[in-house]
Design an enzyme around this catalytic site. Structure first.
Site, mmCIF file in Angstrom:
data_model
loop_
_atom_site.group_PDB
_atom_site.id
_atom_site.type_symbol
_atom_site.label_atom_id
_atom_site.label_comp_id
_atom_site.label_asym_id
_atom_site.label_seq_id
_atom_site.Cartn_x
_atom_site.Cartn_y
_atom_site.Cartn_z
ATOM 1 N N ILE A 1 109.903 65.000 47.777
ATOM 2 C CA ILE A 1 109.231 65.995 46.925
ATOM 3 C C ILE A 1 109.601 67.407 47.366
ATOM 4 C CG2 ILE A 1 107.026 66.740 45.944
ATOM 5 C CD1 ILE A 1 105.867 64.004 46.723
ATOM 6 N N ASP B 1 112.150 71.475 58.787
ATOM 7 C CA ASP B 1 112.144 70.004 58.660
ATOM 8 C C ASP B 1 112.761 69.405 59.917
ATOM 9 O OD1 ASP B 1 112.184 67.932 55.900
ATOM 10 O OD2 ASP B 1 112.958 67.231 57.823
ATOM 11 N N THR C 1 97.236 63.563 49.088
ATOM 12 C CA THR C 1 97.508 62.375 48.273
ATOM 13 C C THR C 1 96.218 61.760 47.723
ATOM 14 O OG1 THR C 1 98.246 60.078 48.478
ATOM 15 C CG2 THR C 1 97.551 61.113 50.502
ATOM 16 N N ASP C 2 96.349 61.040 46.621
ATOM 17 C CA ASP C 2 95.179 60.337 46.073
ATOM 18 C C ASP C 2 94.717 59.205 46.995
ATOM 19 O OD1 ASP C 2 97.291 58.568 45.626
ATOM 20 O OD2 ASP C 2 96.906 58.317 43.477
ATOM 21 N N GLU C 3 95.581 58.792 47.934
ATOM 22 C CA GLU C 3 95.215 57.658 48.802
ATOM 23 C C GLU C 3 94.023 57.981 49.704
ATOM 24 O OE1 GLU C 3 98.231 55.296 50.554
ATOM 25 O OE2 GLU C 3 99.613 55.599 48.888
ATOM 26 N N TYR D 1 98.204 55.561 57.313
ATOM 27 C CA TYR D 1 98.790 56.720 56.617
ATOM 28 C C TYR D 1 97.698 57.530 55.926
ATOM 29 C CZ TYR D 1 100.692 59.272 52.614
ATOM 30 O OH TYR D 1 100.944 60.248 51.679
ATOM 31 N N LYS E 1 96.240 61.401 56.532
ATOM 32 C CA LYS E 1 96.242 62.457 55.513
ATOM 33 C C LYS E 1 94.807 62.964 55.283
ATOM 34 C CE LYS E 1 99.299 63.757 53.267
ATOM 35 N NZ LYS E 1 100.322 64.841 53.475
ATOM 36 N N TYR F 1 104.721 42.643 46.563
ATOM 37 C CA TYR F 1 103.643 42.294 47.489
ATOM 38 C C TYR F 1 102.510 41.596 46.720
ATOM 39 C CZ TYR F 1 105.825 45.877 50.543
ATOM 40 O OH TYR F 1 106.685 46.629 51.296
ATOM 41 N N ASN G 1 102.457 47.165 39.366
ATOM 42 C CA ASN G 1 103.748 47.094 40.051
ATOM 43 C C ASN G 1 104.706 46.170 39.305
ATOM 44 O OD1 ASN G 1 102.706 48.801 41.969
ATOM 45 N ND2 ASN G 1 102.185 47.172 43.419
HETATM 46 P P1 NAD Z 1 109.263 62.045 52.522
HETATM 47 O O1 NAD Z 1 108.994 60.993 53.540
HETATM 48 O O2 NAD Z 1 110.337 61.807 51.510
HETATM 49 O O3 NAD Z 1 109.617 63.409 53.254
HETATM 50 C C1 NAD Z 1 108.929 63.863 54.393
HETATM 51 C C2 NAD Z 1 109.745 64.972 55.029
HETATM 52 O O4 NAD Z 1 109.021 65.463 56.156
HETATM 53 C C3 NAD Z 1 111.111 64.523 55.560
HETATM 54 O O5 NAD Z 1 112.101 65.439 55.179
HETATM 55 C C4 NAD Z 1 110.933 64.507 57.070
HETATM 56 O O6 NAD Z 1 112.131 64.764 57.776
HETATM 57 C C5 NAD Z 1 109.916 65.628 57.256
HETATM 58 N N1 NAD Z 1 109.161 65.505 58.509
HETATM 59 C C6 NAD Z 1 108.568 64.397 59.030
HETATM 60 N N2 NAD Z 1 107.985 64.685 60.195
HETATM 61 C C7 NAD Z 1 108.175 66.021 60.421
HETATM 62 C C8 NAD Z 1 107.784 66.913 61.455
HETATM 63 N N3 NAD Z 1 107.063 66.499 62.506
HETATM 64 N N4 NAD Z 1 108.135 68.211 61.356
HETATM 65 C C9 NAD Z 1 108.872 68.641 60.296
HETATM 66 N N5 NAD Z 1 109.281 67.839 59.305
HETATM 67 C C10 NAD Z 1 108.927 66.537 59.362
HETATM 68 O O7 NAD Z 1 107.880 62.342 51.816
HETATM 69 P P2 NAD Z 1 107.558 62.724 50.301
HETATM 70 O O8 NAD Z 1 107.401 61.493 49.525
HETATM 71 O O9 NAD Z 1 108.485 63.786 49.856
HETATM 72 O O10 NAD Z 1 106.082 63.336 50.490
HETATM 73 C C11 NAD Z 1 105.913 64.714 50.810
HETATM 74 C C12 NAD Z 1 104.434 65.008 50.959
HETATM 75 O O11 NAD Z 1 103.758 64.698 49.744
HETATM 76 C C13 NAD Z 1 103.747 64.172 52.041
HETATM 77 O O12 NAD Z 1 102.835 65.000 52.710
HETATM 78 C C14 NAD Z 1 103.021 63.078 51.275
HETATM 79 O O13 NAD Z 1 101.860 62.678 51.967
HETATM 80 C C15 NAD Z 1 102.680 63.792 49.986
HETATM 81 N N6 NAD Z 1 102.590 62.948 48.777
HETATM 82 C C16 NAD Z 1 103.596 62.097 48.444
HETATM 83 C C17 NAD Z 1 103.513 61.359 47.264
HETATM 84 C C18 NAD Z 1 104.621 60.407 46.849
HETATM 85 O O14 NAD Z 1 104.440 59.663 45.871
HETATM 86 N N7 NAD Z 1 105.771 60.395 47.486
HETATM 87 C C19 NAD Z 1 102.389 61.487 46.453
HETATM 88 C C20 NAD Z 1 101.361 62.358 46.837
HETATM 89 C C21 NAD Z 1 101.486 63.098 48.002
HETATM 90 O O1 DAU Z 2 99.596 57.496 45.801
HETATM 91 C C1 DAU Z 2 100.380 58.434 46.472
HETATM 92 C C2 DAU Z 2 101.189 57.747 47.549
HETATM 93 O O2 DAU Z 2 102.219 57.014 46.878
HETATM 94 C C3 DAU Z 2 101.773 58.711 48.560
HETATM 95 O O3 DAU Z 2 100.739 59.340 49.262
HETATM 96 C C4 DAU Z 2 102.691 57.976 49.542
HETATM 97 O O4 DAU Z 2 103.334 58.907 50.406
HETATM 98 C C5 DAU Z 2 103.749 57.225 48.756
HETATM 99 O O5 DAU Z 2 104.554 56.461 49.636
HETATM 100 C C6 DAU Z 2 103.100 56.311 47.710
HETATM 101 O O6 DAU Z 2 102.391 55.217 48.364
HETATM 102 P P1 DAU Z 2 102.423 53.711 47.813
HETATM 103 O O7 DAU Z 2 102.103 52.804 48.924
HETATM 104 O O8 DAU Z 2 101.643 53.595 46.553
HETATM 105 O O9 DAU Z 2 103.998 53.627 47.410
HETATM 106 P P2 DAU Z 2 105.079 52.470 47.610
HETATM 107 O O10 DAU Z 2 106.286 52.869 46.813
HETATM 108 O O11 DAU Z 2 105.280 52.115 49.041
HETATM 109 O O12 DAU Z 2 104.402 51.218 46.889
HETATM 110 C C7 DAU Z 2 104.010 51.270 45.529
HETATM 111 C C8 DAU Z 2 103.337 49.948 45.205
HETATM 112 O O13 DAU Z 2 104.341 48.910 45.216
HETATM 113 C C9 DAU Z 2 102.302 49.518 46.227
HETATM 114 O O14 DAU Z 2 101.242 48.841 45.556
HETATM 115 C C10 DAU Z 2 103.031 48.536 47.136
HETATM 116 C C11 DAU Z 2 104.035 47.910 46.186
HETATM 117 N N1 DAU Z 2 105.317 47.475 46.799
HETATM 118 C C12 DAU Z 2 106.017 48.367 47.523
HETATM 119 C C13 DAU Z 2 107.221 48.026 48.108
HETATM 120 C C14 DAU Z 2 108.004 49.015 48.937
HETATM 121 C C15 DAU Z 2 105.786 46.191 46.576
HETATM 122 O O15 DAU Z 2 105.165 45.370 45.873
HETATM 123 N N2 DAU Z 2 106.995 45.845 47.153
HETATM 124 C C16 DAU Z 2 107.715 46.699 47.923
HETATM 125 O O16 DAU Z 2 108.787 46.305 48.429
#
Ligand code: NAD
Ligand code: DAU
Length: 354
Positions: free
Chosen positions: A13, A34, A135-137, A160, A164, A217, A259
């Protein structure tokens, strides 16, 4: 001119956000701090790396001296904290690093920003703000009905989401105690370009293209509320610009899918665009995630009513944009799935993914 400290900008993101901001504003300066963990990839920003408004610094958000020095040098007006360990499955295997980065790292950023911005008791420099990307989690899991609002009690289940939530509580404490200028955003599942293929959509796309099994899963009937990443970036920018100080804003796609639906959509795309041999026969139901949240669904009416934000990208459009991107960036996928990813994949799914 606004001077942003964006943390975690090499991740999924964060990299989309930096490009969005550089495209939208000409008078802006962004420093991307980063650590480049397994999830951080400089390649995600190669197209803007020479932009004069952008600087990359490799380092840890928990490093007190480094963050202090960066505030001194760049006099940031805004912090957008994306940096985190972000994957639930990894947190189940190894929770400690989630506490270190997500909790202690965030507290260090809060402290350094407060020191630099404070000009008197509970008074801060004009226009400064810290945005915590959460995050919504943190709300836990829904049953069949209802949605998460900003007033829903916090009830995290995974290490996780517990980390958060803890970070969110420190941000809240800084507001309650010091009137620290901040917002918290809580977004649902993002999808789009540059997502690390440990996450459902890029993992399943990669496996489907290679006719590998597609791990689901448990039943696959868990529900997530999917939002296209660019819409999330727009919401964060808006909250940073106009959000009321101290407030939490939920952000969601109004787009709940199981899923299984997501996986079947990817199979259909890959069948039609990549490999006609790809079919639902590749689906394999595997052991469920421990503590697996059943359903997430966001009530995003607060950000809509106060700031005028709504998701713009319909899922049918966003998923094609996303999968087209992975199809056209096979080299990126190959690079990020080589090396340590293979060990991770083997640990999680029992075989390599080459
Ligand atoms: P990501 O894992 O793709 O990226 C995380 C980044 O943080 C990486 O570039 C990593 O190198 C950097 N990082 C990790 N530890 C660090 C440290 N100690 N110091 C500096 N940099 C560090 O994550 P993402 O999916 O892009 O998520 C970004 C943010 O958004 C997170 O805080 C996550 O909780 C939140 N978020 C993600 C989602 C989602 O669906 N991916 C949804 C809601 C909120
Ligand atoms: O809701 C926001 C969150 O969404 C963020 O805060 C997290 O950073 C982000 O990783 C994401 O979390 P989820 O656990 O929802 O995402 P993930 O892609 O890991 O999994 C999505 C759903 O799919 C979850 O119900 C688990 C399932 N899953 C995931 C993987 C990787 C499977 O069934 N098989 C898989 O191999």
């Amino acid at each position: 001119m606004k001077r942003y400290l964006v943390t975690g900008g090499c991740g999924f993101i964060g990299s989309n956000f930096i490009k969005y901001m550089l495209g939208k504003y000409s008078d802006i300066n962004i420093v991307n701090l980063d650590l480049c963990t397994y999830a951080g990839n400089l390649e995600n920003l190669s197209d803007i790396e020479n932009d004069k408004r952008y600087t990359f610094v490799k380092g840890d958000i928990g490093d007190e001296k480094l963050v202090k020095d960066l505030f001194q040098k760049y006099d940031f007006t805004n912090v957008i904290n994306f940096a985190a360990e972000s994957h639930v499955d990894r947190s189940i295997k190894n929770p400690e690093i989630f506490v270190k980065t997500n909790v202690l790292g965030t507290v260090n950023l809060l402290q350094r920003a407060k020191e630099h911005w404070l000009i008197g008791e509970d008074k801060y420099k004009d226009g400064v703000k810290f945005v915590q990307v959460s995050t919504d989690e943190v709300y836990g899991s829904l049953g069949e009905d209802g949605l998460f609002s900003e007033k829903t009690p916090l009830d995290p289940h995974s290490p996780y989401s517990a980390s958060k939530t803890s970070a969110d509580l420190f941000v809240k404490a800084f507001y309650d105690t010091y009137k620290f200028p901040c917002n918290i955003t809580r977004c649902s599942n993002n999808y789009g370009p540059y997502q690390f293929p440990e996450k459902l959509i890029p993992l399943v796309f990669n496996n489907a293209c290679n006719l590998k099994t597609l791990p689901i899963y448990g039943t696959g009937l868990q529900i997530r509320d999917w939002l296209y990443v660019l819409d999330h970036c727009k919401a964060i920018d808006l909250v940073c610009e106009k959000g009321r100080i101290g407030e939490v804003y939920n952000i969601g796609g109004n787009n709940e899918k199981t899923n299984l639906f997501i996986v079947k959509s990817i199979i259909s795309y890959v069948h039609d665009n990549v490999n006609t041999e790809c079919s639902e026969a590749l689906i394999k139901h595997v052991e469920d995630r421990k503590g697996h949240d059943l359903r997430y669904g966001i009530d995003a009416s607060k950000i809509k009513n106060e700031l005028g934000w709504e998701p713009e990208t319909p899922f049918e459009k966003g998923i094609v944009l996303t999968l087209d991107w992975y199809k056209n960036n096979k080299k990126w996928l190959k690079n990020v799935t080589s090396g340590a990813y293979q060990n991770y994949y083997q640990m999680m799914y029992g075989d390599k993914n080459e």
